[in-house]
Design an enzyme around this catalytic site. Structure first.
Site, PDB file in Angstrom:
ATOM      1  N   ASP A  36      33.975 -15.505 -39.459  1.00 17.01           N
ATOM      2  CA  ASP A  36      34.609 -15.904 -38.200  1.00 17.01           C
ATOM      3  C   ASP A  36      33.565 -15.943 -37.105  1.00 17.01           C
ATOM      4  OD1 ASP A  36      37.072 -15.871 -39.313  1.00 17.01           O
ATOM      5  OD2 ASP A  36      37.608 -13.887 -38.565  1.00 17.01           O
ATOM      6  N   LYS A  58      37.073 -18.695 -36.287  1.00 21.08           N
ATOM      7  CA  LYS A  58      38.271 -18.233 -35.603  1.00 21.08           C
ATOM      8  C   LYS A  58      37.830 -17.599 -34.289  1.00 21.08           C
ATOM      9  CE  LYS A  58      41.293 -15.993 -38.225  1.00 21.08           C
ATOM     10  NZ  LYS A  58      41.870 -14.857 -38.971  1.00 21.08           N
ATOM     11  N   MET A 172      43.434 -10.280 -27.404  1.00 20.88           N
ATOM     12  CA  MET A 172      43.829 -11.697 -27.325  1.00 20.88           C
ATOM     13  C   MET A 172      44.759 -11.950 -26.138  1.00 20.88           C
ATOM     14  SD  MET A 172      44.570 -12.349 -31.395  1.00 20.88           S
ATOM     15  CE  MET A 172      45.578 -10.901 -31.597  1.00 20.88           C
TER      16      MET A 172
END
Ligand code: SAH
Length: 245
Positions: A36, A58, A172
């Site tokens: 990632d 990602k 996030m």
């Protein structure tokens, strides 16, 4: 021949020295590394010359390669290579979807191992001088997703359950910070309640902003990612305990 094994490996939060010895060993032995963007790319320099790299990029809750494709890439890699490493930022089981990947492999009779990593949820606050627990201040902490998956996940959160002084770490959540702050105020927290936002923690680009539930959104406009949000009285300790930046 024994069952193939895919190592699901935590790369740590950014500072390359925060990866574990076990993670470093499997990276050095790997024939293929599926990684990632959150994993420090310098880790890839530790691999063999012949190692293949697959970027499933990602970043920050967005998944340029959809998760079911990543699962399939892991499975295909297990059919082709001997030493397979799936490298993820932080810890593979903390909002890393490592559990889904392990289930997928297990269903296809591929073995797996989990190599835990230093999660950003604890280490990034630490590099900002914020302990997630502190005797006499707070005795528990929670790690929460601040990412709204198709308008759903944030509403799964029971905001009223946050009406305590528990330390809250949102991953996030930068793009939803206004919503998060408003929900916490609605749940009963004071507008003056301390909040810190830490971006690119544990790296030389680490940035920290401290504010309140009321003013934090305005303070982090155009803030770089990855970033996490810490809400709690422990944020005040940073004044004394900041050491890295
Ligand atoms: N498995 C990872 C988390 C994946 S979710 C772990 O255990 O750390 C991705 C989120 O982690 C980002 O949106 C951000 O909130 C946080 N994050 C990861 N690395 C970070 C860093 N170096 N600085 C700040 N936040 C980080």
């Amino acid at each position: 021949m024994g069952k193939k094994i895919v190592h699901l490996v935590g790369a740590g939060p950014g500072d390359i020295e925060l990866m574990t010895l076990k993670a470093l060993r499997v990276v050095k032995e790997a024939d293929v590394i599926i990684y990632d963007r959150l994993a420090n790319p310098k880790i890839l320099d530790e691999a063999k010359k012949s190692c293949e790299f697959i970027d499933v990029g990602k970043t920050d809750g967005k998944h340029p390669v959809p998760q079911d494709e990543i699962n399939e890439i892991l499975y295909q890699a297990s059919q082709k290579y001997d030493n397979i490493v799936r490298l993820k930022g932080g810890d593979p089981f903390v909002f890393g979807r490592g559990g889904e990947e392990a289930l997928y492999l297990n269903e296809r009779d591929v073995g797996f191992s989990i190599i835990p990593g230093v999660t950003s949820a604890i280490s990034v606050p630490a590099y900002a001088g914020i302990p997630v627990t502190q005797r006499g201040v707070v005795s528990s902490f929670r790690v929460i997703t601040g990412h709204e998956a198709k308008g759903k996940e944030v509403s799964f959160i029971d905001w009223n359950s946050f009406n305590t002084d528990e330390t809250l770490v949102f991953l996030m959540g930068l793009h939803n910070i206004g919503k998060i702050a408003r929900n916490l105020i609605k749940a009963g927290k004071s507008k003056e309640y301390p909040v810190a936002v830490i971006s690119q923690g544990t790296t030389i680009n680490q940035k920290v902003v401290v504010g309140t539930l009321e003013d934090i959104q305005a303070k982090v406009k155009d803030f770089p990612t990855p970033a996490l949000i810490v809400v709690g009285k422990v944020v005040e300790l940073r004044e004394t305990l900041r050491w890295f930046d």
